[in-house]
Design an enzyme around this catalytic site. Structure first.
Site, PDB file in Angstrom:
ATOM      1  N   ALA A 118       0.838  -1.210   0.000  1.00  0.00           N
ATOM      2  CA  ALA A 118       0.000   0.000   0.000  1.00  0.00           C
ATOM      3  C   ALA A 118       0.864   1.248   0.000  1.00  0.00           C
ATOM      4  O   ALA A 118       1.902   1.296   0.666  1.00  0.00           O
ATOM      5  CB  ALA A 118      -0.897  -0.003   1.235  1.00  0.00           C
ATOM      6  N   GLY A 277      20.156  -2.333  15.847  1.00  0.00           N
ATOM      7  CA  GLY A 277      18.876  -1.652  16.052  1.00  0.00           C
ATOM      8  C   GLY A 277      18.008  -1.700  14.803  1.00  0.00           C
ATOM      9  O   GLY A 277      18.390  -2.269  13.781  1.00  0.00           O
ATOM     10  N   HIS A 451       4.401 -23.728  46.037  1.00  0.00           N
ATOM     11  CA  HIS A 451       5.758 -24.179  46.349  1.00  0.00           C
ATOM     12  C   HIS A 451       6.008 -25.536  45.698  1.00  0.00           C
ATOM     13  O   HIS A 451       5.120 -26.367  45.699  1.00  0.00           O
ATOM     14  CB  HIS A 451       5.941 -24.316  47.861  1.00  0.00           C
ATOM     15  CG  HIS A 451       7.310 -24.799  48.231  1.00  0.00           C
ATOM     16  ND1 HIS A 451       8.429 -24.012  48.125  1.00  0.00           N
ATOM     17  CD2 HIS A 451       7.743 -26.027  48.666  1.00  0.00           C
ATOM     18  CE1 HIS A 451       9.501 -24.709  48.492  1.00  0.00           C
ATOM     19  NE2 HIS A 451       9.099 -25.943  48.827  1.00  0.00           N
TER      20      HIS A 451
HETATM   21  C1  LIG Z   1      15.348 -11.000  15.913  1.00  0.00           C
HETATM   22  C2  LIG Z   1      14.225 -10.274  16.574  1.00  0.00           C
HETATM   23  C3  LIG Z   1      13.732 -10.726  17.788  1.00  0.00           C
HETATM   24  C4  LIG Z   1      12.688 -10.071  18.406  1.00  0.00           C
HETATM   25  N1  LIG Z   1      12.236 -10.556  19.602  1.00  0.00           N
HETATM   26  C5  LIG Z   1      11.216  -9.933  20.223  1.00  0.00           C
HETATM   27  C6  LIG Z   1      10.700 -10.444  21.441  1.00  0.00           C
HETATM   28  O1  LIG Z   1      11.178 -11.446  21.964  1.00  0.00           O
HETATM   29  N2  LIG Z   1       9.655  -9.817  22.007  1.00  0.00           N
HETATM   30  C7  LIG Z   1       9.102  -8.687  21.449  1.00  0.00           C
HETATM   31  O2  LIG Z   1       8.149  -8.155  22.002  1.00  0.00           O
HETATM   32  N3  LIG Z   1       9.570  -8.174  20.299  1.00  0.00           N
HETATM   33  C8  LIG Z   1      10.613  -8.772  19.674  1.00  0.00           C
HETATM   34  N4  LIG Z   1      11.069  -8.289  18.488  1.00  0.00           N
HETATM   35  C9  LIG Z   1      10.457  -7.037  17.954  1.00  0.00           C
HETATM   36  C10 LIG Z   1       9.123  -7.349  17.268  1.00  0.00           C
HETATM   37  O3  LIG Z   1       9.324  -8.283  16.246  1.00  0.00           O
HETATM   38  C11 LIG Z   1       8.531  -6.058  16.727  1.00  0.00           C
HETATM   39  O4  LIG Z   1       8.445  -5.120  17.766  1.00  0.00           O
HETATM   40  C12 LIG Z   1       7.140  -6.305  16.158  1.00  0.00           C
HETATM   41  O5  LIG Z   1       7.175  -7.242  15.115  1.00  0.00           O
HETATM   42  C13 LIG Z   1       6.553  -4.991  15.644  1.00  0.00           C
HETATM   43  O6  LIG Z   1       5.262  -5.227  15.179  1.00  0.00           O
HETATM   44  P1  LIG Z   1       4.585  -4.286  14.090  1.00  0.00           P
HETATM   45  O7  LIG Z   1       3.222  -4.827  13.871  1.00  0.00           O
HETATM   46  O8  LIG Z   1       4.747  -2.881  14.486  1.00  0.00           O
HETATM   47  O9  LIG Z   1       5.462  -4.449  12.779  1.00  0.00           O
HETATM   48  P2  LIG Z   1       6.027  -5.752  11.947  1.00  0.00           P
HETATM   49  O10 LIG Z   1       5.967  -6.937  12.781  1.00  0.00           O
HETATM   50  O11 LIG Z   1       7.303  -5.245  11.443  1.00  0.00           O
HETATM   51  O12 LIG Z   1       4.946  -5.871  10.827  1.00  0.00           O
HETATM   52  C14 LIG Z   1       4.786  -4.900   9.838  1.00  0.00           C
HETATM   53  C15 LIG Z   1       4.172  -5.543   8.624  1.00  0.00           C
HETATM   54  O13 LIG Z   1       3.835  -4.524   7.696  1.00  0.00           O
HETATM   55  C16 LIG Z   1       4.090  -4.993   6.373  1.00  0.00           C
HETATM   56  N5  LIG Z   1       4.236  -3.812   5.527  1.00  0.00           N
HETATM   57  C17 LIG Z   1       5.201  -2.855   5.603  1.00  0.00           C
HETATM   58  N6  LIG Z   1       4.977  -1.889   4.678  1.00  0.00           N
HETATM   59  C18 LIG Z   1       3.843  -2.254   4.001  1.00  0.00           C
HETATM   60  C19 LIG Z   1       3.106  -1.656   2.956  1.00  0.00           C
HETATM   61  N7  LIG Z   1       3.455  -0.482   2.409  1.00  0.00           N
HETATM   62  N8  LIG Z   1       1.999  -2.300   2.512  1.00  0.00           N
HETATM   63  C20 LIG Z   1       1.611  -3.487   3.059  1.00  0.00           C
HETATM   64  N9  LIG Z   1       2.279  -4.091   4.066  1.00  0.00           N
HETATM   65  C21 LIG Z   1       3.371  -3.475   4.542  1.00  0.00           C
HETATM   66  C22 LIG Z   1       5.378  -5.792   6.546  1.00  0.00           C
HETATM   67  O14 LIG Z   1       5.551  -6.706   5.491  1.00  0.00           O
HETATM   68  C23 LIG Z   1       5.129  -6.487   7.889  1.00  0.00           C
HETATM   69  O15 LIG Z   1       4.524  -7.743   7.718  1.00  0.00           O
HETATM   70  C24 LIG Z   1      12.108  -8.930  17.815  1.00  0.00           C
HETATM   71  C25 LIG Z   1      12.574  -8.465  16.581  1.00  0.00           C
HETATM   72  C26 LIG Z   1      13.618  -9.123  15.979  1.00  0.00           C
HETATM   73  C27 LIG Z   1      14.116  -8.616  14.642  1.00  0.00           C
END
Ligand SMILES: Cc1cc2nc3c(=O)[nH]c(=O)nc-3n(C[C@H](O)[C@H](O)[C@H](O)COP(=O)(O)OP(=O)(O)OC[C@H]3O[C@@H](n4cnc5c(N)ncnc54)[C@H](O)[C@@H]3O)c2cc1C
Length: 475
Positions: A118, A277, A451
């Site tokens: 999108a 990050g 416990h």
């Molecule tokens: C290795 C690793 C380990 C992690 N471990 C943890 C953990 O243990 N606990 C924890 O809480 N968090 C953890 N995280 C962080 C967590 O994954 C993120 O905070 C979380 O996924 C964020 O969710 P979100 O819905 O904001 O975005 P995302 O999960 O990033 O989802 C965003 C979605 O939007 C889609 N998208 C993007 N742009 C568009 C577009 N223009 N049109 C259509 N679709 C689009 C993407 O394809 C994606 O599927 C980890 C991250 C990593 C990388």
């Protein structure tokens, strides 16, 4: 070839099906709103496909192998062989089960799913490109939109993820071989979780970190427990150095680093994992067409209802400027956005947001540290229980760490906890609930805990804060 543009409309358009977006979509549908969810890649987002779930699966696999091979004291003599490609297959099965579940749940709740990318046309419509030749595109007009596009790993100069020996966390989670020598750039939570995992799987791991300690943001006595254990697993730390370049040499690579004063060092490795990050995904949305205000770092500015600067458009999860960037934060924000659209009086309250680091041992924190509470003007009292005094911890063989609980001295209201030790990620939930419910030390201490369990340490820390602990000496 682009097939003609069809045009549809929806009450709530959600962009991105990660834990922020799909949860928002389901909650909005539960409120009888007409919801369309657009996802360009995979249901479940980073969390299910490349983050939380796959990393925790590999952490578990590495733990099982490591524990089995290090249990002589318990009379277990084993030398487990790790089949990495089988472990990754198992991890992929776990991921598939969960992502399939998300898709089914969305459909069962009546969410209209659209696969494609999108981009905003203006502040009331997007164009969705379906991807692939001849797949075409469609325009969707919306009354409300929730941006939940998440984040991507930050690249550093000279370390292109496209180059084979350079790994992002995604590559590390998909490898079917364990490198002999792994250099990890960054000692934040992702760097520490993955370096521990690969060390347990047999890699020789060196971590290079620009700052002077692991896990910035955590208190020294908490991160020290994790660092000490990592060192005992053979992980080397090089602090005050930034990775500057790499080159191929012999069968492997040499990674060079630089201190602030320009002093160079080099390290032999087979792979280099860059985990420094993540940055918000706002640059592929044509966000300027909608006119949303962004911070200097590219996050979408939101208020505590998750409203952006543009009427009717919300942002949640990693893309929004209300961190930390964690899955459960995104999900909660998704619920707030959906319920606000449905006309409910909700707001995102960051008071009791837990965070976990799945290192060995784990860290679980929630609320304020003692220093933070005092900065906020509270007079505090603190209680602590070391795991080496916990019967259950002794029976698991994992006794490093402690539970610390922070409360307001006069009222006893629980303000926070810092837990480092076995199952800290689970234990912290009790303190989150205590904060959410406005519970006091007395409430936690007088609750009967089973416990022998690790959760007794939470009760004991609350008792300790009151000078009433039975199994530790009181302050
Ligand atoms: C290795 C690793 C380990 C992690 N471990 C943890 C953990 O243990 N606990 C924890 O809480 N968090 C953890 N995280 C962080 C967590 O994954 C993120 O905070 C979380 O996924 C964020 O969710 P979100 O819905 O904001 O975005 P995302 O999960 O990033 O989802 C965003 C979605 O939007 C889609 N998208 C993007 N742009 C568009 C577009 N223009 N049109 C259509 N679709 C689009 C993407 O394809 C994606 O599927 C980890 C991250 C990593 C990388």
């Amino acid at each position: 070839m682009v097939v003609g543009d069809i045009s549809t409309g929806t009450e709530v358009l959600v962009i991105g099906a990660g834990p922020g977006g799909y949860v928002a979509a389901i909650r909005a549908a539960q409120r009888d709103l007409d919801v369309t969810l657009v996802e360009k890649d995979a249901y479940g987002g980073v969390c299910l496909n490349r983050g939380c779930i796959p990393s925790k699966a590999l952490i578990t696999g590495a733990d099982v192998a490591h524990e089995a091979g290090n249990a002589e004291e318990m009379g277990i003599h084993a030398d487990p062989a790790v089949d990495m490609s089988q472990m990754v297959n198992w991890k992929d099965d776990v991921v598939d089960t969960l992502t399939g579940g998300v898709e089914k749940l969305c459909k069962a709740n009546g969410v209209n799913l659209i696969e494609g990318e999108a981009r905003f046309k203006d502040d009331g419509s997007v164009r969705v490109a379906h991807g692939g030749e001849g797949q075409g595109s469609e325009s969707i007009d919306f009354q409300h939109c929730i941006v939940a596009t998440g984040s991507r790993p930050i690249q550093i100069p000279n370390f292109e993820f496209a180059d084979d020996p350079v790994w992002s966390s995604t590559d590390a989670l998909d490898t079917d071989t364990v490198p002999d020598r792994l250099l990890v750039v960054g000692a934040g939570y992702i760097g520490m979780e993955l370096s521990t995992t690969f060390a347990k799987l047999g890699a020789d791991v060196t971590v290079v970190e620009m700052l002077d300690d692991v896990l910035p943001g955590y208190e020294d006595d908490v991160s020290r427990v994790v660092k000490k254990r990592a060192q005992s697993l053979g992980i080397d730390f090089e602090f005050g150095e930034a990775a500057s370049d790499w080159r191929e040499e012999g069968d492997g690579i040499v990674v060079t680093t630089e201190t602030e004063d320009g002093e160079e060092s080099s390290y032999d490795a087979d792979k280099v994992l860059v985990a420094v990050g993540r940055s918000p995904l706002t640059d592929t949305l044509d966000i300027e067409n909608a006119g949303l205000d962004l911070t200097d770092d590219g996050f979408v500015e939101v208020d505590d209802r998750m409203r952006t600067s543009v009427d009717g458009i919300y942002a949640v999860g990693d893309v929004a400027d209300r961190g930390p960037m964690l899955a459960h934060v995104g999900s909660k924000q998704g619920i707030v956005a959906a319920e606000h659209i449905a006309g409910e009086p909700v707001a995102y309250d960051a008071q009791a947001v837990p965070a976990a680091v799945f290192t060995d041992p784990e860290i679980g924190t929630v609320g304020m540290t003692q220093a933070e509470a005092e900065e906020e003007g509270f007079e505090t009292v603190v209680g602590q229980m070391p795991f080496n005094a916990s019967g259950r911890a002794l029976t698991t063989g994992h006794t490093d760490g402690f539970v610390r609980i922070v409360a307001e001295e006069q009222s006893g209201f629980v303000l926070g906890a810092q837990i480092v030790g076995p199952e800290a990620s689970e234990l912290v939930a009790e303190v989150s609930l205590a904060i959410e419910m406005g519970a006091t030390l007395e409430d936690v201490a007088s609750t009967i805990h089973t416990h022998p369990t690790l959760s007794e340490a939470v009760m004991e820390a609350a008792e300790n804060a009151q000078g009433q602990a039975i199994h530790t000496l009181n302050r």
